[in-house]
Design a protein around this motif. Structure first.
Motif, PDB file in Angstrom:
ATOM      1  N   ARG A  26       0.826  -1.205   0.000  1.00 27.29           N
ATOM      2  CA  ARG A  26       0.000   0.000   0.000  1.00 27.29           C
ATOM      3  C   ARG A  26       0.863   1.258   0.000  1.00 27.29           C
ATOM      4  NH1 ARG A  26      -2.617  -0.954   4.308  1.00 27.29           N
ATOM      5  NH2 ARG A  26      -2.091   0.734   5.736  1.00 27.29           N
ATOM      6  N   SER A  27       1.959   1.219   0.732  1.00 31.88           N
ATOM      7  CA  SER A  27       2.880   2.366   0.765  1.00 31.88           C
ATOM      8  C   SER A  27       3.523   2.583  -0.598  1.00 31.88           C
ATOM      9  CB  SER A  27       3.960   2.134   1.823  1.00 31.88           C
ATOM     10  OG  SER A  27       3.386   1.957   3.100  1.00 31.88           O
ATOM     11  N   LEU A  28       3.864   1.477  -1.274  1.00 35.68           N
ATOM     12  CA  LEU A  28       4.422   1.565  -2.620  1.00 35.68           C
ATOM     13  C   LEU A  28       3.421   2.200  -3.572  1.00 35.68           C
ATOM     14  CD1 LEU A  28       6.348   0.869  -4.951  1.00 35.68           C
ATOM     15  CD2 LEU A  28       5.481  -1.474  -4.871  1.00 35.68           C
ATOM     16  N   PHE A  92       5.112   5.001   4.038  1.00 37.75           N
ATOM     17  CA  PHE A  92       5.182   3.863   4.955  1.00 37.75           C
ATOM     18  C   PHE A  92       4.952   4.337   6.392  1.00 37.75           C
ATOM     19  CE2 PHE A  92       7.661   0.811   7.583  1.00 37.75           C
ATOM     20  CZ  PHE A  92       6.915  -0.323   7.307  1.00 37.75           C
ATOM     21  N   ALA A  93       5.562   5.448   6.761  1.00 39.28           N
ATOM     22  CA  ALA A  93       5.378   5.988   8.113  1.00 39.28           C
ATOM     23  C   ALA A  93       3.921   6.384   8.341  1.00 39.28           C
ATOM     24  CB  ALA A  93       6.294   7.186   8.320  1.00 39.28           C
ATOM     25  N   ARG A  94       3.313   6.984   7.335  1.00 40.20           N
ATOM     26  CA  ARG A  94       1.900   7.388   7.468  1.00 40.20           C
ATOM     27  C   ARG A  94       0.987   6.179   7.622  1.00 40.20           C
ATOM     28  NH1 ARG A  94      -0.442  10.446   2.421  1.00 40.20           N
ATOM     29  NH2 ARG A  94      -0.264   8.312   1.620  1.00 40.20           N
ATOM     30  N   ASN A  95       1.237   5.140   6.826  1.00 39.37           N
ATOM     31  CA  ASN A  95       0.412   3.940   6.905  1.00 39.37           C
ATOM     32  C   ASN A  95       0.637   3.160   8.200  1.00 39.37           C
ATOM     33  OD1 ASN A  95      -0.927   4.293   4.423  1.00 39.37           O
ATOM     34  ND2 ASN A  95       0.772   3.370   3.297  1.00 39.37           N
ATOM     35  N   LYS A  96       1.830   3.313   8.776  1.00 38.97           N
ATOM     36  CA  LYS A  96       2.126   2.680  10.073  1.00 38.97           C
ATOM     37  C   LYS A  96       1.706   3.584  11.238  1.00 38.97           C
ATOM     38  CE  LYS A  96       4.438  -0.601  10.791  1.00 38.97           C
ATOM     39  NZ  LYS A  96       4.085  -2.012  11.100  1.00 38.97           N
ATOM     40  N   LEU A 156      12.001   1.194   2.013  1.00 38.22           N
ATOM     41  CA  LEU A 156      11.167   0.403   2.919  1.00 38.22           C
ATOM     42  C   LEU A 156      11.989  -0.256   4.023  1.00 38.22           C
ATOM     43  CD1 LEU A 156       8.683  -1.307   0.419  1.00 38.22           C
ATOM     44  CD2 LEU A 156       8.144   0.467   2.105  1.00 38.22           C
ATOM     45  N   ILE A 157      13.150  -0.814   3.668  1.00 42.14           N
ATOM     46  CA  ILE A 157      13.993  -1.483   4.673  1.00 42.14           C
ATOM     47  C   ILE A 157      14.479  -0.481   5.719  1.00 42.14           C
ATOM     48  CG2 ILE A 157      16.204  -2.641   5.041  1.00 42.14           C
ATOM     49  CD1 ILE A 157      15.805  -4.025   2.332  1.00 42.14           C
ATOM     50  N   ALA A 158      15.026   0.627   5.240  1.00 42.28           N
ATOM     51  CA  ALA A 158      15.587   1.612   6.166  1.00 42.28           C
ATOM     52  C   ALA A 158      14.513   2.206   7.065  1.00 42.28           C
ATOM     53  CB  ALA A 158      16.294   2.710   5.371  1.00 42.28           C
ATOM     54  N   THR A 159      13.361   2.512   6.485  1.00 41.83           N
ATOM     55  CA  THR A 159      12.287   3.111   7.290  1.00 41.83           C
ATOM     56  C   THR A 159      11.738   2.119   8.306  1.00 41.83           C
ATOM     57  OG1 THR A 159      11.694   4.439   5.344  1.00 41.83           O
ATOM     58  CG2 THR A 159      10.154   4.428   7.158  1.00 41.83           C
ATOM     59  N   LYS A 164      11.138   0.837  14.013  1.00 42.36           N
ATOM     60  CA  LYS A 164      11.273  -0.127  15.107  1.00 42.36           C
ATOM     61  C   LYS A 164      12.213   0.406  16.191  1.00 42.36           C
ATOM     62  CE  LYS A 164      10.067  -4.452  12.829  1.00 42.36           C
ATOM     63  NZ  LYS A 164       8.907  -4.669  13.726  1.00 42.36           N
ATOM     64  N   LEU A 165      13.335   0.993  15.762  1.00 37.52           N
ATOM     65  CA  LEU A 165      14.274   1.552  16.743  1.00 37.52           C
ATOM     66  C   LEU A 165      13.671   2.741  17.477  1.00 37.52           C
ATOM     67  CD1 LEU A 165      17.623   1.406  14.714  1.00 37.52           C
ATOM     68  CD2 LEU A 165      16.962  -0.044  16.646  1.00 37.52           C
ATOM     69  N   SER A 166      12.823   3.485  16.796  1.00 35.63           N
ATOM     70  CA  SER A 166      12.204   4.660  17.427  1.00 35.63           C
ATOM     71  C   SER A 166      11.236   4.268  18.533  1.00 35.63           C
ATOM     72  CB  SER A 166      11.468   5.494  16.369  1.00 35.63           C
ATOM     73  OG  SER A 166      12.374   5.991  15.401  1.00 35.63           O
TER      74      SER A 166
END
Length: 445
Positions: A26-28, A92-96, A156-159, A164-166
């Motif tokens: 969906r992010s893509l 991706f951040a918005r969808n998460k 996508l991988i980096a985000t 997760k780290l955040s």
């Protein structure tokens, strides 16, 4: 028969919806949708630079005015991977539902650049084929369309790592009260960002030192090339995807749920690639004949299922007042390829007689257009025009002024009307019979 079909259709819709709603896919889809205006601007610039300007100018004067279009191409097509990496991170951040979406834009772009080679080989003399290694430079093969899949994967991988780290409380820096929110947010994500970018840099260093390569090259060879080959080995893969997508639309779920994540990103890359080749004066390769513009221009006339021709049949041949009333309301949006009023109002949803041509006609037009392009009877699509561009205008613009494409669209309209007509008649008979049954049931009660 219906009892057996219903569970299958329900399961099909459920699985398709899950695929379309998968957060990465969906992010893509969202990122490419956001990028579309950029690609359309590039298409307009390519069209004006290479078709309009040469009609009036030549020599140095032509070169001077073409600087305008070349500047747009440089900032759009040649920089598209950088833009997409940031957009993928943001979407991706918005969808998460991650709060600091801007930080994800930074992480996406920075990670893509970190993965790029630090030394590039350039040709300094085309005659002798002499080359030189240059440090601190970027190639448009990395920052442009050839880097789009790398932008997607790396973004996508980096985000994902960053988000997760955040969420780890020990990595957050609390500055206390009275600190401006923007400053507090930046410190909250400082360590997750540092760790994420360090991980990406470590991966880049290992690939270079151990294998003398980079992630962009690996993705280009292992992902981009095979996917392009699948889409351009012929129209079969595209037809299968759009058949399922249109059937899904007939169940009330928008077709972009499937086509928007499985086909459109790859097909968009191919048409953008064609624009770059056309802008450089090159010849479009046969393995790029199938692209997003073939779908938008020749297989979605009036929207999904080419329903504009159903409306034309309704005006010319239908005596059903309800159908004609819906057609009157739907024709103006249909001219601009917006057909939700037809899908849900005519309706086509769960209307078996109309589902058949709705799914079949685009398949026929995709295959036929691809065949005509391969045969050289119409020019390849080289310009990404807005999907809302009306029929005939769209064919002319997409092929950079080939009138044969317009003639083919005229044939498409006539052919689609001929296919829709008997199914429309059957649908009206079914509706009439259902009305009679309803009246009989009401009388009996």
């Amino acid at each position: 028969m219906e009892e057996k079909a219903s569970p299958f259709l329900d399961k099909f819709a459920e699985v398709s919806a899950k695929i379309g709603n998968q957060v990465h896919l969906r992010s893509l889809r969202d990122a490419f949708a956001t990028m579309t205006p950029v690609f359309i601007l590039a298409g307009i610039a390519v069209l004006i630079n290479n078709v309009v300007f040469p009609l009036f100018l030549a020599g140095d004067a032509l070169v001077s005015v073409q600087y305008w279009g070349n500047a747009i191409t440089l900032g759009t097509i040649s920089f598209s991977a950088i833009l997409l990496a940031g957009l993928v991170g943001y979407c991706f951040a918005r969808n998460k539902r991650f709060d600091d979406q801007i930080a994800c834009v930074v992480v996406g772009i920075a990670s893509l650049v970190i993965m790029m080679p630090q030394t590039v080989t350039v040709t300094i003399d085309a005659t002798t084929k002499a080359t030189a290694d240059v440090k601190g430079a970027f190639l448009t093969t990395s920052t442009g369309i050839n880097g789009l899949f790398a932008a997607i994967i790396i973004g996508l991988i980096a985000t994902t790592i960053f988000i997760k780290l955040s969420g780890v409380e020990k990595l957050k820096v609390n500055l206390g009260e009275g600190v401006p929110p923007a400053v507090a947010d930046s410190f909250n994500v400082m360590f997750p960002m540092l760790i994420t970018l360090s991980i990406m840099a470590l991966a880049s260093a290992l690939l270079y030192n151990l294998f003398d390569t980079n992630l962009l090259a690996l993705i280009a060879a292992g992902v981009t090339a095979p996917l392009k080959d699948v889409m351009n080995s012929g129209p079969l893969a595209v037809i299968i995807i759009y058949t399922f997508a249109n059937l899904l639309f007939c169940l009330g779920i928008h077709q972009s749920t499937i086509s928007g994540v499985l086909a459109e990103p790859i097909l968009t890359i191919l048409i953008v690639d064609n624009m770059a080749t056309f802008a450089a004066g090159g010849t479009i390769p046969a393995d790029h004949y199938m692209n997003m513009q073939i779908i938008n221009t020749f297989a979605l006339i009036g929207g999904s299922g080419c329903t504009l021709m159903l409306l034309a049949d309704t005006f010319l041949f239908s005596k059903n007042k309800a159908s004609r009333d819906i057609a009157k309301l739907s024709v103006l949006p249909g001219i601009f390829n917006i057909n939700e009023p037809v899908i849900y109002g005519y309706p086509i949803v769960y209307n078996l007689p109309l589902i058949i041509p709705f799914a079949l006609i685009p398949d026929i037009l995709i295959a036929a257009t691809y065949g005509l392009t391969c045969a050289g009877l119409i020019s390849p699509c080289v310009v990404l025009v807005p999907w809302t561009t009306p029929v005939f205008i769209s064919g002319f613009l997409a092929t950079a002024g080939d009138f044969r494409a317009v003639i083919w669209q005229v044939v498409e309209v006539a052919l689609s009307m001929a296919i829709y007509l008997p199914f429309m008649k059957i649908s009206e008979k079914v509706q009439a019979r259902q009305l009679e049954n309803a009246v009989e049931d009401a009388v009996e009660e």
